[in-house]
Design a protein around this motif. Structure first.
Motif, PDB file in Angstrom:
ATOM      1  N   ARG A 133      32.534  23.740   8.307  1.00 29.04           N
ATOM      2  CA  ARG A 133      31.573  22.659   8.037  1.00 29.04           C
ATOM      3  C   ARG A 133      31.965  21.964   6.745  1.00 29.04           C
ATOM      4  O   ARG A 133      32.366  22.613   5.782  1.00 29.04           O
ATOM      5  CB  ARG A 133      30.156  23.213   7.877  1.00 29.04           C
ATOM      6  CG  ARG A 133      29.709  24.153   8.958  1.00 29.04           C
ATOM      7  CD  ARG A 133      29.517  23.451  10.282  1.00 29.04           C
ATOM      8  NE  ARG A 133      29.087  24.389  11.308  1.00 29.04           N
ATOM      9  CZ  ARG A 133      29.107  24.117  12.593  1.00 29.04           C
ATOM     10  NH1 ARG A 133      29.552  22.960  13.039  1.00 29.04           N
ATOM     11  NH2 ARG A 133      28.697  25.006  13.469  1.00 29.04           N
ATOM     12  N   TRP A 138      30.624  24.140  -8.388  1.00 27.01           N
ATOM     13  CA  TRP A 138      32.059  24.203  -8.136  1.00 27.01           C
ATOM     14  C   TRP A 138      32.844  23.797  -9.362  1.00 27.01           C
ATOM     15  O   TRP A 138      32.409  22.968 -10.160  1.00 27.01           O
ATOM     16  CB  TRP A 138      32.412  23.320  -6.932  1.00 27.01           C
ATOM     17  CG  TRP A 138      31.751  23.830  -5.694  1.00 27.01           C
ATOM     18  CD1 TRP A 138      30.662  23.310  -5.063  1.00 27.01           C
ATOM     19  CD2 TRP A 138      32.092  25.018  -4.976  1.00 27.01           C
ATOM     20  NE1 TRP A 138      30.309  24.089  -3.987  1.00 27.01           N
ATOM     21  CE2 TRP A 138      31.164  25.139  -3.906  1.00 27.01           C
ATOM     22  CE3 TRP A 138      33.074  25.983  -5.112  1.00 27.01           C
ATOM     23  CZ2 TRP A 138      31.207  26.196  -2.998  1.00 27.01           C
ATOM     24  CZ3 TRP A 138      33.122  27.035  -4.206  1.00 27.01           C
ATOM     25  CH2 TRP A 138      32.203  27.131  -3.170  1.00 27.01           C
ATOM     26  N   VAL A 178      33.209  24.916   4.351  1.00 27.50           N
ATOM     27  CA  VAL A 178      32.677  26.271   4.523  1.00 27.50           C
ATOM     28  C   VAL A 178      32.602  26.554   6.017  1.00 27.50           C
ATOM     29  O   VAL A 178      31.868  25.871   6.743  1.00 27.50           O
ATOM     30  CB  VAL A 178      31.259  26.408   3.909  1.00 27.50           C
ATOM     31  CG1 VAL A 178      30.769  27.844   4.039  1.00 27.50           C
ATOM     32  CG2 VAL A 178      31.250  25.971   2.470  1.00 27.50           C
ATOM     33  N   ALA A 205      26.850  27.283  -0.478  1.00 19.93           N
ATOM     34  CA  ALA A 205      27.875  26.367  -0.981  1.00 19.93           C
ATOM     35  C   ALA A 205      27.255  25.167  -1.691  1.00 19.93           C
ATOM     36  O   ALA A 205      27.842  24.604  -2.600  1.00 19.93           O
ATOM     37  CB  ALA A 205      28.760  25.894   0.174  1.00 19.93           C
ATOM     38  N   LYS A 206      26.049  24.787  -1.292  1.00 21.89           N
ATOM     39  CA  LYS A 206      25.387  23.648  -1.936  1.00 21.89           C
ATOM     40  C   LYS A 206      24.808  24.021  -3.294  1.00 21.89           C
ATOM     41  O   LYS A 206      24.490  23.163  -4.106  1.00 21.89           O
ATOM     42  CB  LYS A 206      24.262  23.123  -1.036  1.00 21.89           C
ATOM     43  CG  LYS A 206      24.741  22.444   0.239  1.00 21.89           C
ATOM     44  CD  LYS A 206      23.550  22.046   1.084  1.00 21.89           C
ATOM     45  CE  LYS A 206      23.987  21.498   2.422  1.00 21.89           C
ATOM     46  NZ  LYS A 206      22.841  21.309   3.323  1.00 21.89           N
ATOM     47  N   ILE A 235      30.897  19.827   3.535  1.00 25.39           N
ATOM     48  CA  ILE A 235      29.850  19.313   2.646  1.00 25.39           C
ATOM     49  C   ILE A 235      30.567  18.391   1.668  1.00 25.39           C
ATOM     50  O   ILE A 235      31.540  18.799   1.034  1.00 25.39           O
ATOM     51  CB  ILE A 235      29.161  20.449   1.873  1.00 25.39           C
ATOM     52  CG1 ILE A 235      28.555  21.461   2.837  1.00 25.39           C
ATOM     53  CG2 ILE A 235      28.105  19.891   0.929  1.00 25.39           C
ATOM     54  CD1 ILE A 235      28.197  22.761   2.172  1.00 25.39           C
ATOM     55  N   ASP A 284      30.662  21.695 -12.579  1.00 22.42           N
ATOM     56  CA  ASP A 284      29.873  20.583 -12.059  1.00 22.42           C
ATOM     57  C   ASP A 284      28.416  20.778 -12.499  1.00 22.42           C
ATOM     58  O   ASP A 284      27.940  21.898 -12.575  1.00 22.42           O
ATOM     59  CB  ASP A 284      29.972  20.589 -10.525  1.00 22.42           C
ATOM     60  CG  ASP A 284      29.793  19.198  -9.961  1.00 22.42           C
ATOM     61  OD1 ASP A 284      29.370  18.310 -10.707  1.00 22.42           O
ATOM     62  OD2 ASP A 284      30.069  19.006  -8.772  1.00 22.42           O
ATOM     63  N   VAL A 336      33.890  20.128   0.209  1.00 22.31           N
ATOM     64  CA  VAL A 336      33.701  21.575   0.188  1.00 22.31           C
ATOM     65  C   VAL A 336      33.627  22.029   1.646  1.00 22.31           C
ATOM     66  O   VAL A 336      32.678  21.694   2.356  1.00 22.31           O
ATOM     67  CB  VAL A 336      32.388  21.961  -0.545  1.00 22.31           C
ATOM     68  CG1 VAL A 336      32.260  23.479  -0.630  1.00 22.31           C
ATOM     69  CG2 VAL A 336      32.324  21.331  -1.921  1.00 22.31           C
ATOM     70  N   VAL A 371      30.377  16.384  -1.751  1.00 26.11           N
ATOM     71  CA  VAL A 371      29.584  16.240  -2.967  1.00 26.11           C
ATOM     72  C   VAL A 371      30.246  15.187  -3.854  1.00 26.11           C
ATOM     73  O   VAL A 371      31.406  14.834  -3.674  1.00 26.11           O
ATOM     74  CB  VAL A 371      29.431  17.580  -3.728  1.00 26.11           C
ATOM     75  CG1 VAL A 371      28.716  18.596  -2.868  1.00 26.11           C
ATOM     76  CG2 VAL A 371      30.773  18.131  -4.182  1.00 26.11           C
ATOM     77  N   PRO A 423      26.046  30.593   4.475  1.00 23.62           N
ATOM     78  CA  PRO A 423      27.120  30.239   3.530  1.00 23.62           C
ATOM     79  C   PRO A 423      27.114  28.758   3.179  1.00 23.62           C
ATOM     80  O   PRO A 423      27.505  28.375   2.077  1.00 23.62           O
ATOM     81  CB  PRO A 423      28.393  30.618   4.283  1.00 23.62           C
ATOM     82  CG  PRO A 423      27.967  31.638   5.264  1.00 23.62           C
ATOM     83  CD  PRO A 423      26.561  31.306   5.649  1.00 23.62           C
ATOM     84  N   ILE A 424      26.635  27.928   4.104  1.00 21.94           N
ATOM     85  CA  ILE A 424      26.608  26.484   3.837  1.00 21.94           C
ATOM     86  C   ILE A 424      25.559  26.163   2.778  1.00 21.94           C
ATOM     87  O   ILE A 424      25.796  25.382   1.859  1.00 21.94           O
ATOM     88  CB  ILE A 424      26.351  25.706   5.147  1.00 21.94           C
ATOM     89  CG1 ILE A 424      27.526  25.940   6.091  1.00 21.94           C
ATOM     90  CG2 ILE A 424      26.170  24.226   4.883  1.00 21.94           C
ATOM     91  CD1 ILE A 424      27.266  25.547   7.520  1.00 21.94           C
TER      92      ILE A 424
END
Lengths: 171, 170
Positions: free
Chosen positions: A60, B14, A57, B9-10, A62, B122, A55, A64, B5-6
């Protein structure tokens, strides 16, 4: 004695030995898994991993977890008798799955030729089962060649690769 | 303080493109009921992929009073492309081939069916929720699977192309 060494001794116990293992390999055409276990010289416990989902962003990354991947095969190296008994067992299983000579398949459904097998870690002290993994939907993918040589007096051995869908710890 | 935003995003669940299922539902006619002989479970097992419809319009464009004026015009029809892997002597290919020939000889109202697409996100990969239903579909193409002596160790696949009159989104 330092506490770290004591802690190591306490947690390690006797330590799992790589030469203390048992395979329970069940073939649809040969049910005596004890013979296959005795003749197994090497075996592996396959790995497991996750495929990455990236992912991004704003530059950056991430990472998963994606779906589980049991990539690889269950590999066993067998010693064999003069009559090639063990190779015969694996070949019979493969022949049951797909016979080139007969041009047919022995099984009526996939589950007829797939079996559930086990890999056990044994105790160094008394050979009791300390850890056990069950591998599901196992069937032979390949058997290796056997090399012969006038310069070698060793025992005949060959390896077999088995496909499986997944495994779980059962003990 | 707002999350970056990070961090956001977590927290988002998704969408995995492989977590989907589809079902074909006849719209009150005997002919289209042919397709409902495939269960949702069979169809979901057999489907390799589905290309959901692109939603296109023909925009209205006018040059009025020295300015362009735009409006979303006519919605074009919705085309869905299914790729299926077949089983038991081309059960699915035979079914879709038979259906498209029957549909050719019946009134449009008798050949309609709906296709509902469900997905899971997910963390919720067992709870499939409908996201879109293509309403009043008709079949336009059943592509022929290729039979090939050199293509062993594979599963035969073929495509079915459908058009829908309108869509219902959830």
């Amino acid at each position: 004695m330092s506490s770290a060494i004591n802690s190591l001794k306490r947690n390690l116990g006797m330590g799992a030995r790589t030469n203390r293992y048992k395979i329970i390999l069940v073939s649809p055409t040969f049910q005596n898994s004890e013979i296959l276990d005795v003749m197994a010289k090497e075996a592996n416990l396959p790995g497991r991993s996750f495929n990455d989902v990236e992912v991004w962003v704003q530059g950056r990354l991430i990472t998963v977890a994606g779906d589980s991947d049991y990539a690889g095969t269950w590999n066993i190296t067998f010693l064999d008798s003069e009559e090639h008994f063990i190779r015969g067992v694996i070949q019979d299983w493969m022949e049951y799955i797909d016979s080139v000579k007969q041009h047919d398949r022995g099984a009526g459904a996939y589950m007829d030729y797939m079996t559930n097998c086990k890999f056990q870690q044994l105790s160094t002290v008394d050979n009791s089962v300390k850890a056990e993994y069950e591998l599901y939907d196992v069937y032979p993918k390949s058997i290796s060649e056997i090399s012969y040589s006038d310069e070698n007096s060793g025992l005949v051995e060959f390896s077999a690769e088995f496909n499986f869908s997944h495994y779980s710890r059962t003990r | 303080m707002m999350d970056s935003p990070i961090e956001v995003a977590k927290q988002l669940r998704w969408q995995d493109p492989s977590k989907f299922s589809i079902s074909i539902m006849p719209v009150g006619s005997e002919s289209s009921a042919m397709l409902s002989s495939i269960t949702e479970e069979q169809l979901t097992s057999a489907i390799t992929g589905i290309q959901l419809a692109e939603i296109n319009t023909t925009p209205v464009e006018e040059w009025i009073a020295e300015e362009w004026r735009f409006a979303t015009g006519r919605l074009e029809h919705y085309q869905i492309d299914l790729t299926l892997k077949d089983y038991e002597n081309f059960t699915l290919y035979r079914l879709f081939s038979k259906a498209i020939q029957v549909f050719n000889r019946v009134y449009p109202d008798d050949q309609k069916f709906d296709i509902q697409v469900k997905t899971a996100t997910d963390f919720d990969i067992k709870s499939y929720e409908p996201i879109i239903t293509f309403k009043d579909c008709m079949m336009i193409t059943v592509a022929g699977p290729q039979l090939d002596n050199s293509a062993n160790s594979s599963i035969a696949e073929f495509n079915v192309i459908m058009k829908a009159s309108y869509i219902e989104t959830f």
